[in-house]
Write an enzyme that holds these catalytic residues in place. Sequence first.
Site, mmCIF file in Angstrom:
data_model
loop_
_atom_site.group_PDB
_atom_site.id
_atom_site.type_symbol
_atom_site.label_atom_id
_atom_site.label_comp_id
_atom_site.label_asym_id
_atom_site.label_seq_id
_atom_site.Cartn_x
_atom_site.Cartn_y
_atom_site.Cartn_z
ATOM 1 N N HIS A 11 0.856 -1.215 0.000
ATOM 2 C CA HIS A 11 0.000 0.000 0.000
ATOM 3 C C HIS A 11 0.887 1.259 0.000
ATOM 4 O O HIS A 11 0.920 2.022 0.971
ATOM 5 C CB HIS A 11 -0.856 -0.089 1.270
ATOM 6 C CG HIS A 11 -1.986 0.869 1.405
ATOM 7 N ND1 HIS A 11 -1.846 2.227 1.350
ATOM 8 C CD2 HIS A 11 -3.305 0.642 1.642
ATOM 9 C CE1 HIS A 11 -3.026 2.797 1.556
ATOM 10 N NE2 HIS A 11 -3.925 1.857 1.737
ATOM 11 N N ASP A 43 -10.703 6.543 -4.694
ATOM 12 C CA ASP A 43 -10.416 5.258 -4.032
ATOM 13 C C ASP A 43 -10.879 4.165 -5.003
ATOM 14 O O ASP A 43 -12.073 3.857 -5.084
ATOM 15 C CB ASP A 43 -11.179 5.189 -2.691
ATOM 16 C CG ASP A 43 -10.689 4.034 -1.816
ATOM 17 O OD1 ASP A 43 -9.916 3.191 -2.315
ATOM 18 O OD2 ASP A 43 -11.098 3.972 -0.635
ATOM 19 N N GLU A 88 -0.957 1.367 -5.220
ATOM 20 C CA GLU A 88 -0.747 0.123 -4.485
ATOM 21 C C GLU A 88 -0.652 -1.076 -5.430
ATOM 22 O O GLU A 88 -1.520 -1.252 -6.285
ATOM 23 C CB GLU A 88 -1.903 -0.061 -3.494
ATOM 24 C CG GLU A 88 -2.086 1.173 -2.612
ATOM 25 C CD GLU A 88 -3.377 1.148 -1.808
ATOM 26 O OE1 GLU A 88 -3.829 0.054 -1.437
ATOM 27 O OE2 GLU A 88 -3.940 2.234 -1.570
HETATM 28 O O1 TA6 Z 1 -6.245 1.435 -0.254
HETATM 29 C C1 TA6 Z 1 -7.204 2.402 -0.038
HETATM 30 C C2 TA6 Z 1 -7.862 2.173 1.317
HETATM 31 O O2 TA6 Z 1 -8.429 0.884 1.357
HETATM 32 C C3 TA6 Z 1 -8.879 3.290 1.548
HETATM 33 O O3 TA6 Z 1 -10.204 2.879 1.446
HETATM 34 C C4 TA6 Z 1 -8.477 3.897 2.893
HETATM 35 O O4 TA6 Z 1 -9.295 3.551 3.922
HETATM 36 C C5 TA6 Z 1 -7.029 3.455 3.013
HETATM 37 O O5 TA6 Z 1 -6.884 2.238 2.357
HETATM 38 C C6 TA6 Z 1 -6.339 3.509 4.353
HETATM 39 O O6 TA6 Z 1 -6.771 2.538 5.235
HETATM 40 P P1 TA6 Z 1 -6.241 2.484 6.732
HETATM 41 O O7 TA6 Z 1 -6.828 1.246 7.311
HETATM 42 O O8 TA6 Z 1 -4.742 2.455 6.663
HETATM 43 O O9 TA6 Z 1 -6.720 3.750 7.415
#
Ligand code: TA6
Length: 278
Positions: free
Chosen positions: A154, A197, A254
């Site tokens: 990520h 997103d 990601e």
């Molecule tokens: O990859 C995008 C995502 O899934 C978003 O929906 C957002 O919530 C982000 O990841 C961050 O997630 P986290 O659990 O690290 O706050």
Amino acid sequence: MITHKKFPNDFVYIEIENSSAKAKIALQGAHLFEYKRVGEEDILWLSEISDFEKDKAIRGGVPICWPWFGFNEDKNLPQHGFARTSMWEFVSSDEVSKGETTLLFRLVHNEQTLKIWAYKFELELKITISKELKMELKSTNLDKKAFKISQALHTYFNVSHISEVVIKGLGKKPYLDALTWQKEMQDGDISFDSEVDRVYQEVDTNIVLVDKNREIKIKNTNSSSAVIWNPWIEKTSRMSAMKEGAYEHFVCIESANAFDDSRVIEPKKSHTLIAQIF
Ligand code: TA6
């Protein structure tokens, strides 16, 4: 040179520096939270107010989402799985050549992981620190039954300003919009003027992050999905460990195996997701 370091609260990390680049990796989550090539700006974004604390994910760098990406059907289980908040083992390092060092980290099933996810596994992350950043995430099934994973490296990229950013390489690709849960088709390059997103599918070429004064290429192997995320203004105020205005300075691109690109791993078999950033 590799140095073992810790914050005053005993949160441990490894610092590695060679003639090409410098990097920092926390043992919790095998979480790379700094990668800087000599004479260049940081490649990765890290929140100035990120936690470096037991059981809390670091905000920035490269969190490892595993063995599931996003929400679990069981809402009591953590978003993005448990790998990013688990303690990994630092296995070894190797100076492959001048300016190229590899580091290997490992996470194996244990009492705690078996309670959340009833499979025996070995997860290894090999990070290569050189002029290129390479991350190889190998999932091995040590169980007697097959399991299915979704996952992501990520990566939070540091950018001059989100309004300067253009992402190339995903034109004409279908994506799942995680804001509406609708399937859409990408029309041209991606730029940002509101929250984004999205889980892109059928990704088969390099992704290029074009910023004001630089271009970064992302090559993914054994992956046909990629997530693009920027929370924009309102969502930023609801995110943990993000200052007001933080969204201006990063974009997440990601490297994933998510949704239709989830993978089934049979007993004794492995799957390696690879991201190269250069
Ligand atoms: O990859 C995008 C995502 O899934 C978003 O929906 C957002 O919530 C982000 O990841 C961050 O997630 P986290 O659990 O690290 O706050």
